[in-house]
Write a protein that holds these residues in place. Structure first.
Motif, PDB file in Angstrom:
ATOM      1  N   LYS A 207       1.084  -0.997  -0.373  1.00 43.28           N
ATOM      2  CA  LYS A 207      -0.201   0.144   0.267  1.00 43.28           C
ATOM      3  C   LYS A 207       1.066   0.723  -0.335  1.00 43.28           C
ATOM      4  O   LYS A 207       0.509   2.099  -0.572  1.00 43.28           O
ATOM      5  N   LYS A 208       1.928   0.994   0.534  1.00 43.75           N
ATOM      6  CA  LYS A 208       2.999   2.388   1.222  1.00 43.75           C
ATOM      7  C   LYS A 208       4.420   1.899   0.226  1.00 43.75           C
ATOM      8  O   LYS A 208       4.688   1.370   0.731  1.00 43.75           O
ATOM      9  N   PRO A 209       4.577   2.539  -0.940  1.00 45.06           N
ATOM     10  CA  PRO A 209       5.552   2.277  -2.348  1.00 45.06           C
ATOM     11  C   PRO A 209       7.583   3.013  -1.014  1.00 45.06           C
ATOM     12  O   PRO A 209       7.883   1.773  -1.485  1.00 45.06           O
ATOM     13  N   VAL A 210       6.788   4.167  -0.352  1.00 43.84           N
ATOM     14  CA  VAL A 210       7.691   3.945   0.599  1.00 43.84           C
ATOM     15  C   VAL A 210       8.484   2.234   1.213  1.00 43.84           C
ATOM     16  O   VAL A 210       9.401   2.223   0.960  1.00 43.84           O
ATOM     17  N   GLU A 211       7.205   1.718   1.780  1.00 46.62           N
ATOM     18  CA  GLU A 211       7.453   0.984   2.582  1.00 46.62           C
ATOM     19  C   GLU A 211       7.845  -0.124   1.498  1.00 46.62           C
ATOM     20  O   GLU A 211       8.487  -1.070   2.008  1.00 46.62           O
ATOM     21  N   ALA A 212       6.544  -0.461   0.850  1.00 46.83           N
ATOM     22  CA  ALA A 212       7.274  -1.851   0.032  1.00 46.83           C
ATOM     23  C   ALA A 212       9.037  -1.563  -1.082  1.00 46.83           C
ATOM     24  O   ALA A 212       9.730  -2.515  -1.011  1.00 46.83           O
ATOM     25  N   ARG A 213       9.271  -0.859  -1.219  1.00 41.46           N
ATOM     26  CA  ARG A 213      10.305  -0.622  -1.464  1.00 41.46           C
ATOM     27  C   ARG A 213      11.785  -0.899  -1.032  1.00 41.46           C
ATOM     28  O   ARG A 213      12.642  -2.008  -0.612  1.00 41.46           O
ATOM     29  N   ALA A 214      11.068  -0.728   0.678  1.00 38.55           N
ATOM     30  CA  ALA A 214      12.448  -0.743   1.846  1.00 38.55           C
ATOM     31  C   ALA A 214      12.131  -2.282   2.323  1.00 38.55           C
ATOM     32  O   ALA A 214      13.017  -2.368   2.579  1.00 38.55           O
ATOM     33  N   VAL A 215      11.381  -2.806   2.320  1.00 38.02           N
ATOM     34  CA  VAL A 215      11.003  -4.498   2.061  1.00 38.02           C
ATOM     35  C   VAL A 215      11.928  -5.018   1.114  1.00 38.02           C
ATOM     36  O   VAL A 215      13.087  -5.697   1.975  1.00 38.02           O
ATOM     37  N   ILE A 216      12.507  -4.786  -0.038  1.00 37.31           N
ATOM     38  CA  ILE A 216      13.101  -5.744  -0.919  1.00 37.31           C
ATOM     39  C   ILE A 216      14.368  -5.383   0.026  1.00 37.31           C
ATOM     40  O   ILE A 216      15.203  -6.221  -0.248  1.00 37.31           O
ATOM     41  N   GLN A 217      14.815  -3.292  -0.259  1.00 39.64           N
ATOM     42  CA  GLN A 217      16.277  -3.453   0.477  1.00 39.64           C
ATOM     43  C   GLN A 217      16.675  -3.791   1.478  1.00 39.64           C
ATOM     44  O   GLN A 217      17.636  -4.663   1.613  1.00 39.64           O
ATOM     45  N   THR A 218      15.466  -4.340   2.153  1.00 38.90           N
ATOM     46  CA  THR A 218      16.082  -4.643   3.486  1.00 38.90           C
ATOM     47  C   THR A 218      16.653  -6.099   2.970  1.00 38.90           C
ATOM     48  O   THR A 218      17.495  -6.697   3.596  1.00 38.90           O
TER      49      THR A 218
END
Length: 200
Positions: free
Chosen positions: A154-165
């Motif tokens: 739902k939140k693009p910043v969080e979505a990308r951060a999940v992959i980055q993490t």
């Protein structure tokens, strides 16, 4: 897409200015100042898809700095749960996890700057829950992990951060094997992101 391109530009500028000065503490040059246009002046060996270990280490460093820059936005339960599912999925991607690897990934998780937004025991509990499910039945565990990961879409910043993490934790050794790349691609699909953004 424009926001992500801008983010990549800023991260690249930050990285260039840091390496140019040889000091991580002074990488805050005014945006774009003295930087080559995006994509120019980059040697081919540093393309995200390159198999050289050096570029993978650079990618991990780049993602770490991007994560740190949005740390204050990454405090939701959705990000916490999705990123732990992501770390477990990547850790178990090759089909087996020994105790030493489990402990190594746990240590990387609890020492990660952004994940210190959350109590360590919450992180360990969620990571180990997913890891146990993946070890018991990989396909069932994978489906459950991807369901958890998708909640961050739902939140693009969080979505990308999940992959980055996931990449930062799995890529700490500077390389990804094929099974880890597949896990990252599956997670990107669950979040509606393009894996090419992350060099996989």
């Amino acid at each position: 897409m424009a926001m992500w391109d801008r983010l990549k530009d800023q991260a690249k500028n930050l990285q260039q200015s840091q390496s140019g000065r040889g000091s991580g503490g002074q990488g805050q040059a005014p945006y774009g100042q003295g930087q080559a246009p995006y994509g120019q002046g980059q040697s081919g060996g540093h393309a995200p898809g390159s198999s050289s270990g050096g570029s993978k280490a650079k990618l991990v460093g780049l993602l770490k700095s991007q994560l740190a820059s949005v740390k204050t936005e990454l405090k939701s339960g959705a990000y916490r749960d999705a990123s732990m599912a992501m770390c477990a999925l990547v850790a178990a991607a090759d089909g087996h996890v020994d105790q030493a690897e489990r402990q190594r990934v746990e240590e990387l998780i609890v020492s990660n700057e952004v994940l210190q937004n959350f109590p360590a025991d919450q992180l360990r509990q969620r990571f180990n829950k997913h890891l146990d499910q993946l070890i018991a039945n990989f396909e069932v565990g994978k489906a459950e992990a991807l369901r958890e990961i998708a909640k961050a879409a739902k939140k693009p910043v969080e979505a990308r951060a999940v992959i980055q993490t996931g990449i930062v934790v799995a890529g700490a050794d500077g390389h990804f094997d094929q099974s880890e790349q597949f896990a990252i691609r599956d997670a990107c699909a669950a979040l509606g992101l393009s894996p090419t953004e992350f060099g996989v």
